[in-house]
Design a protein around this motif. Structure first.
Motif, short mmCIF file in Angstrom:
data_model
loop_
_atom_site.label_atom_id
_atom_site.label_comp_id
_atom_site.label_asym_id
_atom_site.label_seq_id
_atom_site.Cartn_x
_atom_site.Cartn_y
_atom_site.Cartn_z
N LEU A 236 0.83 -1.21 0.00
CA LEU A 236 0.00 0.00 0.00
C LEU A 236 0.86 1.26 0.00
N ASN B 89 0.61 3.84 -3.08
CA ASN B 89 0.24 5.23 -2.83
C ASN B 89 1.23 6.20 -3.44
N GLN C 6 -4.71 2.70 4.58
CA GLN C 6 -4.51 3.41 3.31
C GLN C 6 -4.59 4.92 3.51
#
Length: 116
Positions: free
Chosen positions: A13, A17, A73
């Protein structure tokens, strides 16, 4: 207890990102480029984000709830975006940003704390 199912989704993640932040905001340094070119380039970058985010969420859902994954997240997004804003866009973060981020992180605490 195996640690990999807990750590791997977070690492994936993080990387996803970085890609998504560049897909969404990287073009702000290139405002002289045609919008359609920027959209196509952003979609190309976002493809790699999806190649990491989808398996990260699938693997992560074996050890985290969906709400916990989303919270992870969002916290990652704040960290990556803060660094991106400063280092890439040359923007400054103010105390208001830090207070807002702290409130979001405090919300994340309650997501992981469990039922009251």
């Amino acid at each position: 207890m195996q640690i990999l199912p807990y750590i791997a989704p977070i690492g994936m993640l993080l990387l996803s990102n970085v890609f998504m932040t560049f897909a969404w905001y990287g073009h702000l340094k290139f405002t002289n480029k045609p919008l359609m070119i920027v959209i196509i380039a952003s979609w190309g970058i976002a493809f790699f984000e999806y190649c990491l985010a989808v398996p990260a969420n699938r693997l992560g859902h074996t050890v985290y709830s969906a709400a916990q994954l989303k919270t992870i997240q969002e916290v990652i997004t704040l960290l990556i975006f803060s660094g991106f804003s400063i280092l890439y866009l040359g923007e400054k973060l103010t105390i208001n940003h830090f207070v807002g981020f702290a409130l979001i992180v405090s919300g994340a605490y309650f997501i992981f704390k469990g039922p009251l």
